[in-house]
Design a protein around this motif. Structure first.
Motif, PDB file in Angstrom:
ATOM      1  N   PRO A 190       0.824  -1.209   0.000  1.00  0.00           N
ATOM      2  CA  PRO A 190       0.000   0.000   0.000  1.00  0.00           C
ATOM      3  C   PRO A 190       0.861   1.262   0.000  1.00  0.00           C
ATOM      4  O   PRO A 190       1.855   1.357   0.691  1.00  0.00           O
ATOM      5  CB  PRO A 190      -0.804  -0.117   1.300  1.00  0.00           C
ATOM      6  CG  PRO A 190      -0.829  -1.580   1.612  1.00  0.00           C
ATOM      7  CD  PRO A 190       0.492  -2.111   1.122  1.00  0.00           C
ATOM      8  N   GLY A 191       0.468   2.222  -0.781  1.00  0.00           N
ATOM      9  CA  GLY A 191       1.167   3.497  -0.823  1.00  0.00           C
ATOM     10  C   GLY A 191       2.317   3.555  -1.803  1.00  0.00           C
ATOM     11  O   GLY A 191       2.788   4.645  -2.138  1.00  0.00           O
ATOM     12  N   HIS A 252      -2.185  10.061  -2.104  1.00  0.00           N
ATOM     13  CA  HIS A 252      -1.304   9.095  -1.436  1.00  0.00           C
ATOM     14  C   HIS A 252      -2.091   8.269  -0.427  1.00  0.00           C
ATOM     15  O   HIS A 252      -1.947   7.045  -0.359  1.00  0.00           O
ATOM     16  CB  HIS A 252      -0.156   9.828  -0.750  1.00  0.00           C
ATOM     17  CG  HIS A 252       0.725   8.926   0.058  1.00  0.00           C
ATOM     18  ND1 HIS A 252       1.302   7.795  -0.466  1.00  0.00           N
ATOM     19  CD2 HIS A 252       1.112   8.984   1.367  1.00  0.00           C
ATOM     20  CE1 HIS A 252       2.016   7.188   0.479  1.00  0.00           C
ATOM     21  NE2 HIS A 252       1.910   7.898   1.589  1.00  0.00           N
ATOM     22  N   TRP A 253      -2.944   8.923   0.355  1.00  0.00           N
ATOM     23  CA  TRP A 253      -3.757   8.189   1.327  1.00  0.00           C
ATOM     24  C   TRP A 253      -4.749   7.260   0.640  1.00  0.00           C
ATOM     25  O   TRP A 253      -5.027   6.169   1.128  1.00  0.00           O
ATOM     26  CB  TRP A 253      -4.483   9.178   2.237  1.00  0.00           C
ATOM     27  CG  TRP A 253      -3.578   9.836   3.228  1.00  0.00           C
ATOM     28  CD1 TRP A 253      -2.337   9.421   3.614  1.00  0.00           C
ATOM     29  CD2 TRP A 253      -3.831  11.036   3.970  1.00  0.00           C
ATOM     30  NE1 TRP A 253      -1.796  10.283   4.545  1.00  0.00           N
ATOM     31  CE2 TRP A 253      -2.691  11.281   4.781  1.00  0.00           C
ATOM     32  CE3 TRP A 253      -4.899  11.924   4.028  1.00  0.00           C
ATOM     33  CZ2 TRP A 253      -2.613  12.373   5.638  1.00  0.00           C
ATOM     34  CZ3 TRP A 253      -4.823  13.028   4.874  1.00  0.00           C
ATOM     35  CH2 TRP A 253      -3.686  13.236   5.669  1.00  0.00           C
ATOM     36  N   THR A 256      -2.901   4.248  -0.387  1.00  0.00           N
ATOM     37  CA  THR A 256      -2.439   3.520   0.788  1.00  0.00           C
ATOM     38  C   THR A 256      -3.569   2.767   1.469  1.00  0.00           C
ATOM     39  O   THR A 256      -3.409   1.599   1.851  1.00  0.00           O
ATOM     40  CB  THR A 256      -1.800   4.488   1.800  1.00  0.00           C
ATOM     41  OG1 THR A 256      -0.678   5.134   1.190  1.00  0.00           O
ATOM     42  CG2 THR A 256      -1.337   3.740   3.049  1.00  0.00           C
ATOM     43  N   TYR A 257      -4.720   3.405   1.613  1.00  0.00           N
ATOM     44  CA  TYR A 257      -5.772   2.852   2.473  1.00  0.00           C
ATOM     45  C   TYR A 257      -6.918   2.177   1.728  1.00  0.00           C
ATOM     46  O   TYR A 257      -7.600   1.342   2.317  1.00  0.00           O
ATOM     47  CB  TYR A 257      -6.331   3.953   3.380  1.00  0.00           C
ATOM     48  CG  TYR A 257      -5.327   4.417   4.408  1.00  0.00           C
ATOM     49  CD1 TYR A 257      -5.028   3.634   5.515  1.00  0.00           C
ATOM     50  CD2 TYR A 257      -4.630   5.609   4.253  1.00  0.00           C
ATOM     51  CE1 TYR A 257      -4.089   4.031   6.454  1.00  0.00           C
ATOM     52  CE2 TYR A 257      -3.686   6.023   5.183  1.00  0.00           C
ATOM     53  CZ  TYR A 257      -3.416   5.227   6.276  1.00  0.00           C
ATOM     54  OH  TYR A 257      -2.477   5.622   7.201  1.00  0.00           O
TER      55      TYR A 257
END
Length: 318
Positions: A190-191, A252-253, A256-257
């Motif tokens: 992730p990310g 980015h979040w 990532t999430y």
């Protein structure tokens, strides 16, 4: 972050995606402010839109590279490749959305964009043969009705406004991106998609910008216009906010999430984006709280909520 790092916990991932939608909601009036300020662009709204995406994305990559160098050094070739694949689809949709913003309001753009969540189960059926519930078709019908309420020009006949039509096409491409991220994002860390995702988007936008400028007013005229525009304090401030919040942090979040939750839950969370966008847009003065806005936006949200019903019921019956 090592290759064995687990996916983020669903609870934390959900909270972070809600924050992402709040920040994205802020981006709509900021983009509209850019389009208003760029109304005199010698190459028209198409060039102004491509320029914004190029500057916004490349500055965000530079910012992340300076403060999060691991995002540049850490990804593998596979992760860069997946980020690039996602970026191609996103760039197409993003270009249409920003271009459409020049001809519609932020709240309308946000509500129509949210139909991307509605297209996800339909695309999953076409590509993955995932069954589509009857309530999904009903939800899609409500979403289309809401789009008509927001975008049809009743005085000129049964045709969407150009801004709303461009945004509707963008929503389909965003649905493809959501589905691709759900499938491909689970196979990588992730990310680690962020830099290639933003970088490829920025490079594609830059290529389009230079091509449009060269074929239109000329590179010199375009650069002089851009320099003058960025010299305006309000425009520079709005661009800084766009680069830092909705781009560098929020994307980015998202990368990532989102892999920490299902595509259905992510689509549901993203329904908050037009609500936040409408609130910000009204406060900014770009939209007025009219009955048409409430009717169209309400129908789209209701349709999207109906589409998510099967996802809510699935854990209870498992």
């Amino acid at each position: 972050m090592s290759a064995s790092d687990p996916l983020p916990r669903p609870g934390r991932a959900t909270l972070m995606l809600v924050i992402v939608t709040l920040i994205w909601g802020l981006s709509f009036p900021l983009v509209k402010s850019w389009q208003n300020a760029a109304a005199g662009c010698p190459g028209g709204a198409e060039l102004a839109s491509a320029t914004l995406i190029a500057v916004r994305m490349l500055l965000a990559v530079l910012l992340l590279g300076l403060f999060q160098p691991r995002l540049v050094r850490g990804p593998t070739r596979r992760e860069h490749l997946i980020g690039g694949i996602l970026a191609i689809c996103f760039w197409l949709g993003f270009s249409l959305q920003v271009w459409g913003m020049a001809q519609t309001t932020p709240a309308r753009s946000a509500f129509i964009t949210s139909l991307g969540s509605a297209w996800v189960p339909l695309l999953a059926f076409v590509v993955l043969r995932t069954p589509v519930a009857g309530v999904t078709l009903l939800g899609l019908s409500l979403g289309v009705a809401g789009t008509a309420a927001l975008g049809l020009d009743w005085e000129r006949g049964w045709a969407l406004g150009s801004g709303e039509g461009l945004t509707l096409l963008a929503s389909v491409l965003f649905a493809v991106q959501i589905l691709l991220l759900d499938r491909l994002g689970r196979r990588v860390r992730p990310g680690h998609l962020t830099i290639s995702f933003m970088g490829v988007t920025g490079l594609l936008a830059t290529a389009l910008t230079l091509a449009l400028a060269a074929a239109g007013p000329g590179l010199g005229s375009w650069f002089a216009w851009l320099t003058d525009l960025l010299g305006q304090p309000a425009v520079a401030r709005d661009l800084a906010l766009l680069v830092l919040l909705p781009t560098a942090l929020a994307f980015h979040w998202m990368n990532t999430y989102q892999p920490g939750v299902s595509a259905g839950r992510a689509a549901l969370i993203y329904l908050l984006e037009p609500v936040f966008a409408a609130v910000f847009s009204v406060l900014w003065g770009h939209d007025a709280p009219t009955a048409r806005l409430f009717l169209g936006g309400g129908l789209i949200l209701a349709g999207n909520l109906l589409i998510e019903v099967p996802y809510w019921l699935r854990p209870r019956t498992a």
